[in-house]
Design a protein around this motif. Structure first.
Motif, PDB file in Angstrom:
ATOM      1  N   TRP A  85      -0.164   9.871  -8.745  1.00 30.76           N
ATOM      2  CA  TRP A  85       1.146   9.397  -8.262  1.00 30.76           C
ATOM      3  C   TRP A  85       1.320   7.990  -8.821  1.00 30.76           C
ATOM      4  O   TRP A  85       0.473   7.133  -8.599  1.00 30.76           O
ATOM      5  CB  TRP A  85       1.137   9.388  -6.732  1.00 30.76           C
ATOM      6  CG  TRP A  85       2.459   9.141  -6.099  1.00 30.76           C
ATOM      7  CD1 TRP A  85       2.940   7.954  -5.623  1.00 30.76           C
ATOM      8  CD2 TRP A  85       3.493  10.091  -5.848  1.00 30.76           C
ATOM      9  NE1 TRP A  85       4.192   8.118  -5.101  1.00 30.76           N
ATOM     10  CE2 TRP A  85       4.559   9.427  -5.223  1.00 30.76           C
ATOM     11  CE3 TRP A  85       3.609  11.459  -6.100  1.00 30.76           C
ATOM     12  CZ2 TRP A  85       5.726  10.063  -4.838  1.00 30.76           C
ATOM     13  CZ3 TRP A  85       4.770  12.099  -5.714  1.00 30.76           C
ATOM     14  CH2 TRP A  85       5.811  11.400  -5.090  1.00 30.76           C
ATOM     15  N   PRO A  86       2.421   7.711  -9.530  1.00 26.91           N
ATOM     16  CA  PRO A  86       2.509   6.469 -10.307  1.00 26.91           C
ATOM     17  C   PRO A  86       2.867   5.203  -9.535  1.00 26.91           C
ATOM     18  O   PRO A  86       2.791   4.112 -10.088  1.00 26.91           O
ATOM     19  CB  PRO A  86       3.610   6.789 -11.320  1.00 26.91           C
ATOM     20  CG  PRO A  86       4.501   7.753 -10.589  1.00 26.91           C
ATOM     21  CD  PRO A  86       3.566   8.582  -9.747  1.00 26.91           C
ATOM     22  N   THR A  87       3.273   5.328  -8.281  1.00 26.43           N
ATOM     23  CA  THR A  87       3.781   4.148  -7.584  1.00 26.43           C
ATOM     24  C   THR A  87       2.975   3.817  -6.329  1.00 26.43           C
ATOM     25  O   THR A  87       2.244   4.642  -5.799  1.00 26.43           O
ATOM     26  CB  THR A  87       5.265   4.336  -7.184  1.00 26.43           C
ATOM     27  OG1 THR A  87       5.371   5.489  -6.330  1.00 26.43           O
ATOM     28  CG2 THR A  87       6.145   4.518  -8.407  1.00 26.43           C
ATOM     29  N   ILE A  88       3.164   2.591  -5.871  1.00 28.84           N
ATOM     30  CA  ILE A  88       2.561   2.069  -4.648  1.00 28.84           C
ATOM     31  C   ILE A  88       3.721   1.542  -3.812  1.00 28.84           C
ATOM     32  O   ILE A  88       4.630   0.936  -4.387  1.00 28.84           O
ATOM     33  CB  ILE A  88       1.553   0.948  -5.005  1.00 28.84           C
ATOM     34  CG1 ILE A  88       0.407   1.545  -5.833  1.00 28.84           C
ATOM     35  CG2 ILE A  88       1.034   0.243  -3.758  1.00 28.84           C
ATOM     36  CD1 ILE A  88      -0.431   0.517  -6.548  1.00 28.84           C
ATOM     37  N   PRO A  89       3.762   1.775  -2.522  1.00 26.69           N
ATOM     38  CA  PRO A  89       2.689   2.212  -1.626  1.00 26.69           C
ATOM     39  C   PRO A  89       2.452   3.725  -1.660  1.00 26.69           C
ATOM     40  O   PRO A  89       3.291   4.481  -2.133  1.00 26.69           O
ATOM     41  CB  PRO A  89       3.201   1.794  -0.251  1.00 26.69           C
ATOM     42  CG  PRO A  89       4.684   1.886  -0.354  1.00 26.69           C
ATOM     43  CD  PRO A  89       4.986   1.452  -1.772  1.00 26.69           C
ATOM     44  N   GLN A  90       1.289   4.090  -1.107  1.00 27.82           N
ATOM     45  CA  GLN A  90       0.921   5.494  -0.944  1.00 27.82           C
ATOM     46  C   GLN A  90       0.382   5.683   0.471  1.00 27.82           C
ATOM     47  O   GLN A  90      -0.507   4.956   0.899  1.00 27.82           O
ATOM     48  CB  GLN A  90      -0.145   5.898  -1.955  1.00 27.82           C
ATOM     49  CG  GLN A  90       0.351   5.864  -3.391  1.00 27.82           C
ATOM     50  CD  GLN A  90      -0.657   6.432  -4.367  1.00 27.82           C
ATOM     51  OE1 GLN A  90      -1.655   7.030  -3.989  1.00 27.82           O
ATOM     52  NE2 GLN A  90      -0.387   6.235  -5.647  1.00 27.82           N
TER      53      GLN A  90
END
Length: 116
Positions: free
Chosen positions: A74-79
């Motif tokens: 998954w390329p983004t933060i937050p998770q």
């Protein structure tokens, strides 16, 4: 533990963290001091539903910041993780909150929600 996790201490740390805590948010900054708008929104949503959670600041370690993206693909933060399961990022969490799905997921997974 997968072969990848055993060979990669960052993946091992992530796997252990999500296994040890019911709700984990990998984020930029801390719950008390988020360092990006998306992390801030997600913290506010979790606080609003009364979900006890552990925040992990990915900005403290570049290997962790990149490792969490690879861990989930998954390329983004937050998770957000609930009971070891990857839920999604800020947009998904917001959509689930607005539809009532987030509180339902927490209840289904046995996460006790407190008063916001």
């Amino acid at each position: 533990m997968t072969e990848q996790t055993a060979a990669d201490p960052v993946h091992a740390f992530i796997a252990q963290t999500v296994a040890e805590h019911d709700v984990v948010l990998f984020m930029k900054g801390t719950p008390d001091s988020p360092r990006c708008g998306f992390s801030s929104v997600t913290v506010q949503i979790l606080d609003h539903v009364g979900a006890p959670f552990v925040g992990v600041d990915v900005l403290q370690d570049e290997a962790l910041r990149e490792g969490i993206k690879a861990f989930t693909d998954w390329p983004t933060i937050p998770q957000l993780y609930v009971k070891g399961e990857f839920v999604g990022g800020s947009d998904i969490v917001r959509e689930m909150f607005q539809s009532g799905e987030l509180a339902a997921l927490m209840a289904e997974k046995g996460v006790a929600l407190g008063e916001a």
